[in-house]
Design a protein around this motif. Structure first.
Motif, PDB file in Angstrom:
ATOM      1  N   VAL A 211       0.839  -1.201   0.000  1.00 39.75           N
ATOM      2  CA  VAL A 211       0.000   0.000   0.000  1.00 39.75           C
ATOM      3  C   VAL A 211       0.871   1.247   0.000  1.00 39.75           C
ATOM      4  O   VAL A 211       0.603   2.202  -0.735  1.00 39.75           O
ATOM      5  N   GLU A 212       1.934   1.228   0.790  1.00 41.60           N
ATOM      6  CA  GLU A 212       2.842   2.375   0.839  1.00 41.60           C
ATOM      7  C   GLU A 212       3.445   2.639  -0.543  1.00 41.60           C
ATOM      8  O   GLU A 212       3.505   3.784  -0.998  1.00 41.60           O
ATOM      9  N   GLN A 213       3.862   1.564  -1.228  1.00 45.43           N
ATOM     10  CA  GLN A 213       4.440   1.723  -2.562  1.00 45.43           C
ATOM     11  C   GLN A 213       3.409   2.255  -3.557  1.00 45.43           C
ATOM     12  O   GLN A 213       3.703   3.146  -4.355  1.00 45.43           O
ATOM     13  N   ALA A 214       2.190   1.723  -3.485  1.00 42.25           N
ATOM     14  CA  ALA A 214       1.136   2.168  -4.407  1.00 42.25           C
ATOM     15  C   ALA A 214       0.799   3.635  -4.191  1.00 42.25           C
ATOM     16  O   ALA A 214       0.641   4.411  -5.149  1.00 42.25           O
ATOM     17  N   LEU A 215       0.694   4.043  -2.916  1.00 43.45           N
ATOM     18  CA  LEU A 215       0.384   5.447  -2.623  1.00 43.45           C
ATOM     19  C   LEU A 215       1.533   6.362  -3.030  1.00 43.45           C
ATOM     20  O   LEU A 215       1.303   7.455  -3.558  1.00 43.45           O
ATOM     21  N   ALA A 216       2.759   5.923  -2.811  1.00 43.28           N
ATOM     22  CA  ALA A 216       3.920   6.727  -3.208  1.00 43.28           C
ATOM     23  C   ALA A 216       3.969   6.875  -4.727  1.00 43.28           C
ATOM     24  O   ALA A 216       4.229   7.974  -5.240  1.00 43.28           O
TER      25      ALA A 216
END
Length: 99
Positions: free
Chosen positions: A81-86
């Protein structure tokens, strides 16, 4: 607001490892002493109790293993999720929101 979603992935991975190690120890717990009283119901009860305790600790150890697996999954999910949001934020900053 950003701090609400913050997760320490390294700590989650460490917790998963600890739970995994503990599960093995708990699952291997057994009663090794036996009561020997020939012609007595105590001897049979002792064997039954030993078997029940072994099964109970195996069950508890299995629950520790499930918690370890869930923690590993959570760490991967948070990281994803962190990668997708970034990535989405970078596209927004660079004006590439249609991709």
């Amino acid at each position: 607001m950003g701090d609400i979603l913050k997760a320490d992935l390294e700590v989650l991975q460490q917790l998963a490892g600890i739970l995994d190690q503990e599960s093995s120890g708990v699952m291997e717990t057994k009663i090794t002493a036996a009561v020997v009283m020939p012609n007595s119901p105590i001897q049979a009860i002792s064997a039954t109790a030993s078997d029940a305790v072994t099964k109970a600790f195996a069950f508890i150890g299995g629950k520790y293993r499930q918690m370890s697996d869930a923690t590993k999954t959570a760490a991967k999910t948070y990281d994803g999720v962190e990668q997708a949001l970034a990535d989405q934020f970078r596209r927004y900053v660079h004006g590439d929101m249609l991709q």
